[in-house]
Write an enzyme that holds these catalytic residues in place. Structure first.
Site, mmCIF file in Angstrom:
data_model
loop_
_atom_site.group_PDB
_atom_site.id
_atom_site.type_symbol
_atom_site.label_atom_id
_atom_site.label_comp_id
_atom_site.label_asym_id
_atom_site.label_seq_id
_atom_site.Cartn_x
_atom_site.Cartn_y
_atom_site.Cartn_z
ATOM 1 N N ASP A 84 -13.933 51.886 23.515
ATOM 2 C CA ASP A 84 -13.672 50.447 23.587
ATOM 3 C C ASP A 84 -14.640 49.666 22.697
ATOM 4 O O ASP A 84 -15.847 49.904 22.721
ATOM 5 C CB ASP A 84 -13.819 49.997 25.038
ATOM 6 C CG ASP A 84 -13.481 48.538 25.250
ATOM 7 O OD1 ASP A 84 -12.471 48.076 24.692
ATOM 8 O OD2 ASP A 84 -14.235 47.857 25.981
ATOM 9 N N HIS A 85 -14.115 48.725 21.900
ATOM 10 C CA HIS A 85 -14.922 47.857 21.040
ATOM 11 C C HIS A 85 -15.878 48.652 20.157
ATOM 12 O O HIS A 85 -17.079 48.380 20.100
ATOM 13 C CB HIS A 85 -15.703 46.836 21.887
ATOM 14 C CG HIS A 85 -14.880 45.673 22.324
ATOM 15 N ND1 HIS A 85 -14.459 44.682 21.459
ATOM 16 C CD2 HIS A 85 -14.376 45.346 23.537
ATOM 17 C CE1 HIS A 85 -13.732 43.799 22.125
ATOM 18 N NE2 HIS A 85 -13.660 44.183 23.384
ATOM 19 N N HIS A 178 -15.185 37.425 27.856
ATOM 20 C CA HIS A 178 -15.944 38.570 28.359
ATOM 21 C C HIS A 178 -17.066 38.137 29.305
ATOM 22 O O HIS A 178 -17.587 37.032 29.227
ATOM 23 C CB HIS A 178 -16.573 39.346 27.202
ATOM 24 C CG HIS A 178 -15.602 40.161 26.420
ATOM 25 N ND1 HIS A 178 -15.466 40.059 25.059
ATOM 26 C CD2 HIS A 178 -14.711 41.101 26.805
ATOM 27 C CE1 HIS A 178 -14.542 40.910 24.631
ATOM 28 N NE2 HIS A 178 -14.068 41.544 25.677
ATOM 29 N N GLY A 207 -11.527 40.772 28.797
ATOM 30 C CA GLY A 207 -12.225 39.748 29.566
ATOM 31 C C GLY A 207 -11.509 39.346 30.842
ATOM 32 O O GLY A 207 -11.599 38.195 31.277
ATOM 33 N N SER A 209 -12.051 40.054 33.955
ATOM 34 C CA SER A 209 -12.830 39.876 35.191
ATOM 35 C C SER A 209 -12.831 38.428 35.659
ATOM 36 O O SER A 209 -13.032 38.156 36.842
ATOM 37 C CB SER A 209 -14.279 40.336 34.972
ATOM 38 O OG SER A 209 -14.358 41.732 34.832
ATOM 39 N N THR A 231 -16.797 43.582 34.240
ATOM 40 C CA THR A 231 -17.845 42.842 34.942
ATOM 41 C C THR A 231 -17.554 42.712 36.432
ATOM 42 O O THR A 231 -18.472 42.812 37.259
ATOM 43 C CB THR A 231 -18.017 41.448 34.309
ATOM 44 O OG1 THR A 231 -18.349 41.601 32.919
ATOM 45 C CG2 THR A 231 -19.115 40.656 35.000
#
Length: 278
Positions: A84-85, A178, A207, A209, A231
């Site tokens: 991821d990323h 995020h 993002g 969460s 998160t």
């Protein structure tokens, strides 16, 4: 153990059903164990995500990735391991050699033309190895770039980017951000629908969460096929550990309190997967 499908088929099936696949970030071994356990409790597929931040924390890619792959292989449901990323192409090449199922290449900090070129190169590399690629357009503004709350992805630009790069899934900016610790964000559902209609590959929501259950349902109903959450689960893990240590300050065996965090993450993973499945 059942045979695991590749990510594009998994996301295409979810898209056709109007549901989404949950993707949750691995920080420590206990996260991978908990997420896989939650998927088995729910009887639904899941994606274990290993970010470049996670790699820096552990000092290298292989240990946490190999462990996650083994947990995935032992699961009774489909558990995929996804990078991821990732900005460093060398990590992608290493991940391919280790046997990851898919990669999210993040060229969003690059100028658009360079992002397009490097994303195309990464997509070709991964497809040659038989794994899928997720990507995103360049930064729009704000310190969170593409995923700043005010950022929005243009449907026409998104369709052009997918056509030019050949990626299998696209992360889009529709109102999330995020690292949110409060579930107060709102998704631009109308934009999600327009993106779904314009872009030929499944859409990914980063993002997540910061979204309530109602907003998550709305995002999926509007067209999101993969939903990334990190998160929120980390908060549950930390609160469980903090409560144990507050109640038992003399405790010294980390297994006693880390186990509680792992259980909390497994339970919430199962709940979220059912929510996303509709």
């Amino acid at each position: 153990m059942i045979t695991r499908p590749d990510l594009p088929r998994l996301l295409a099936a979810a898209r056709s059903r109007g549901s989404a696949v949950g993707a949750f970030n691995v920080i420590m071994l206990e996260h991978a164990e908990a997420i896989a356990e939650g998927a088995q409790q729910a009887g639904l597929p899941v994606v274990l995500q290993i970010s470049e931040n996670c790699v820096r924390y552990h000092g290298s890619l292989a240990p946490i990735t190999v462990a996650s792959l083994e947990i995935a292989r032992r699961a009774s449901v489909d558990v995929l391991v996804h990078l991821d990323h990732i900005e460093d192409p060398s990590l992608i090449r290493e991940g391919i050699a280790l046997g990851v199922d898919s990669v999210m290449y993040d060229g969003s900090r690059l100028p658009y033309a360079e992002n397009l070129r490097t994303t195309r190169e990464i997509a070709d590399l991964c497809h040659e190895a038989g794994i899928a690629v997720e990507a995103e357009l360049g930064e729009v503004g704000g310190k969170d770039g593409v995923h700043a709350p005010g950022a929005r992805t243009d449907p026409g630009e998104a369709a052009d980017f997918v056509a030019a790069t050949g990626v299998d899934a696209l992360a889009v900016a529709v109102g999330t951000s995020h690292a949110m610790v409060e579930r107060t964000a709102q998704v631009d559902r109308s934009l999600v629908t327009r993106l779904r209609d314009a872009v030929p590959v499944p859409l990914v929501l980063h993002g997540s969460s910061g979204l309530s259950d109602e907003e998550l349902r709305g995002a999926v109903a509007s067209g999101m096929a993969k939903v990334n959450i990190s998160t929120h689960l980390n908060g549950l893990f930390t609160r469980s550990v903090r409560q144990f240590l507050a109640d038992q300050p003399e405790a010294v065996d980390p297994r006693k309190y880390v186990r509680l965090g792992r259980t909390a993450v497994a339970s919430e993973t199962a709940r979220l997967l059912r929510l996303l499945a509709g």
